[in-house]
Design an enzyme around this catalytic site. Structure first.
Site, PDB file in Angstrom:
ATOM      1  N   GLY A   9      26.144  44.188 -27.811  1.00 31.64           N
ATOM      2  CA  GLY A   9      26.188  42.740 -27.927  1.00 31.64           C
ATOM      3  C   GLY A   9      24.935  42.171 -28.553  1.00 31.64           C
ATOM      4  O   GLY A   9      24.490  41.062 -28.209  1.00 31.64           O
ATOM      5  N   ALA A  10      24.367  42.892 -29.513  1.00 35.60           N
ATOM      6  CA  ALA A  10      23.052  42.540 -30.054  1.00 35.60           C
ATOM      7  C   ALA A  10      23.076  41.351 -30.998  1.00 35.60           C
ATOM      8  O   ALA A  10      22.018  40.859 -31.388  1.00 35.60           O
ATOM      9  CB  ALA A  10      22.450  43.755 -30.771  1.00 35.60           C
ATOM     10  N   GLY A  13      23.119  35.519 -28.438  1.00 33.66           N
ATOM     11  CA  GLY A  13      21.873  34.790 -28.249  1.00 33.66           C
ATOM     12  C   GLY A  13      20.765  35.622 -27.651  1.00 33.66           C
ATOM     13  O   GLY A  13      19.675  35.753 -28.229  1.00 33.66           O
ATOM     14  N   GLY A  15      20.968  38.886 -27.120  1.00 36.93           N
ATOM     15  CA  GLY A  15      20.921  40.146 -27.843  1.00 36.93           C
ATOM     16  C   GLY A  15      19.940  40.115 -28.999  1.00 36.93           C
ATOM     17  O   GLY A  15      19.204  41.081 -29.240  1.00 36.93           O
ATOM     18  N   SER A 136      23.990  39.784 -13.292  1.00 39.16           N
ATOM     19  CA  SER A 136      24.061  38.328 -13.183  1.00 39.16           C
ATOM     20  C   SER A 136      23.744  37.932 -11.753  1.00 39.16           C
ATOM     21  O   SER A 136      23.911  38.729 -10.816  1.00 39.16           O
ATOM     22  CB  SER A 136      25.472  37.843 -13.560  1.00 39.16           C
ATOM     23  OG  SER A 136      25.699  36.523 -13.126  1.00 39.16           O
ATOM     24  N   TYR A 163      34.454  38.105 -13.112  1.00 37.69           N
ATOM     25  CA  TYR A 163      33.110  38.274 -13.685  1.00 37.69           C
ATOM     26  C   TYR A 163      32.131  38.771 -12.625  1.00 37.69           C
ATOM     27  O   TYR A 163      31.379  39.724 -12.855  1.00 37.69           O
ATOM     28  CB  TYR A 163      32.635  36.946 -14.268  1.00 37.69           C
ATOM     29  CG  TYR A 163      31.281  37.016 -14.943  1.00 37.69           C
ATOM     30  CD1 TYR A 163      31.149  37.536 -16.230  1.00 37.69           C
ATOM     31  CD2 TYR A 163      30.137  36.552 -14.302  1.00 37.69           C
ATOM     32  CE1 TYR A 163      29.910  37.595 -16.857  1.00 37.69           C
ATOM     33  CE2 TYR A 163      28.891  36.607 -14.915  1.00 37.69           C
ATOM     34  CZ  TYR A 163      28.787  37.125 -16.196  1.00 37.69           C
ATOM     35  OH  TYR A 163      27.555  37.179 -16.809  1.00 37.69           O
TER      36      TYR A 163
END
Length: 284
Positions: A9-10, A13, A15, A136, A163
Site C-alpha cells: 500500500g505504498a 497517504g 505509504g 489500529s 475492520y
C-alpha cells in the site's frame, strides 16, 4: 549489497511517507501496490522528491492468493533477500464484499493477505531484519470468537466490526511471529498510527464526507504524523524490542485478557488450514 524493503500500500497517504523515510534510511524500496497504473505516477514523484531512483512498483493485490504468489515469485526472481517488510496496506469498505478466494474482503486484505505474504517471504528475510504490521486503535474492539473469514450479507455487515476484527487478528499474528523468529533476531512489531487523515476514513456519503473534510480532518493526524510510529519501528538504529505494539513511537501495554485470548491459538490453526485449502486449489 543493497538493503531491500517491501512496503504494501505504498502509494497511499501514509505509504508514501514510509517510502520517503525508508529510502532516506538507505533502502531500495519495492512499492507493493494493487493498481500499478495509479502507483507509477506516485513512484515517479517520490523518486523526484527523494532524488533516489531505487524505488519501483510491483503489482500486489492482497485480496487474491494468486496475486500474492505471483508477487513473491517476482521478488524471488529479482532479489535473494528482503531486509525490511512493512505491511502497511489496509481497507475499510462500505459494503460487504469477498476476495477472489471467497474470504470476507476486509479480513482477507488486512489480515489473511499479509499473513500469507509474510510467510512466503520469510525464507528471504535474513537474521536481524525487521517486520512491522500496521494495526489500529480499534484492536481493543475486535473479537475473534467467531468465524471472521466467511463473508456476511450486506444486512449483517458492519464495516467497523470487520475492520476491528481484522486488525486484532493481525496483532495476534505479530505476537506469534515475534516469538517464532526471536532466535533469529528478526524484530516483529506492530504500529497503531492513531486517527489519520487518509481516504480510509471516508464514509461514502457526500454530505458526511464534506463535513468531515471541514471539521474533522483539521484536528486529526496528517499522514506524516500517522506514519511516524511505523517509521520509528522500522528505521531506528539499535532498536531491541520485538513482539510489541507501538503508538506515538512508544510500546503500549496490552491488556492480559487480550494477549491471553483463548481463541488466539484457534485463529492461528484456522488461518493455516484456510491457506492450505486455498493454495491447494491454486496448485501452490
Amino acid at each position: 549489497m543493497s538493503k531491500i524493503a517491501i512496503i504494501t500500500g505504498a502509494d497511499g497517504g501514509m505509504g508514501q511517507e514510509h517510502v520517503k523515510a525508508v529510502v532516506a534510511a538507505g533502502y531500495e524500496v519495492v512499492m507493493a501496490c494493487r493498481n500499478p497504473q495509479k502507483a507509477w505516477p506516485v513512484c515517479k514523484e517520490l523518486i523526484a522528491k527523494t532524488h533516489n531512483g531505487q524505488i519501483q512498483v510491483i503489482k500486489l493485490d492482497l485480496s487474491s492468493f494468486a496475486s500474492i504468489y505471483d508477487f513473491v515469485d517476482e521478488i524471488k526472481n529479482r532479489y535473494d533477500h528482503v531486509d525490511l517488510l512493512l505491511n502497511n496496506a489496509g481497507t475499510l469498505l462500505h459494503h460487504a464484499e469477498q476476495t477472489a478466494d471467497g474470504v470476507e474482503m476486509t479480513v482477507g486484505v488486512n489480515y489473511l493477505g499479509h499473513y500469507l505474504l509474510t510467510r512466503l517471504l520469510l525464507p528471504l528475510i535474513p537474521n536481524g531484519s525487521r517486520i512491522v504490521n500496521m494495526v489500529s486503535l480499534t484492536i481493543r474492539y475486535g473479537k475473534i470468537d467467531h468465524d471472521i473469514f466467511t463473508p456476511v450479507s450486506q444486512k449483517h455487515f458492519n464495516r467497523f466490526t470487520v475492520y476491528s476484527d481484522s486488525k486484532l487478528a493481525l496483532l495476534y499474528f505479530t505476537l506469534d511471529l515475534a516469538d517464532e523468529l526471536k532466535e533469529r533476531n528478526i524484530l516483529v512489531n506492530c504500529a497503531d498510527p492513531g486517527i489519520v487523515s487518509t481516504n480510509i476514513i471516508r464514509q461514502g456519503n457526500i454530505v458526511v464526507d464534506k463535513l468531515c473534510d471541514i471539521f474533522f480532518r483539521p484536528i486529526i493526524y496528517k499522514p506524516a504524523k500517522g506514519a511516524s510510529t511505523m517509521i520509528h519501528i522500522a528505521t531506528t538504529p539499535n532498536l531491541n524490542i520485538t513482539g510489541r505494539c507501538f503508538a506515538r513511537k512508544k510500546p503500549i501495554r496490552l491488556k492480559r485478557k487480550m494477549i491471553e485470548n483463548p481463541y488466539r491459538k484457534s485463529l492461528h490453526d484456522k488461518t493455516e488450514a484456510l491457506i492450505a485449502e486455498i493454495s491447494s486449489k491454486l496448485n501452490r
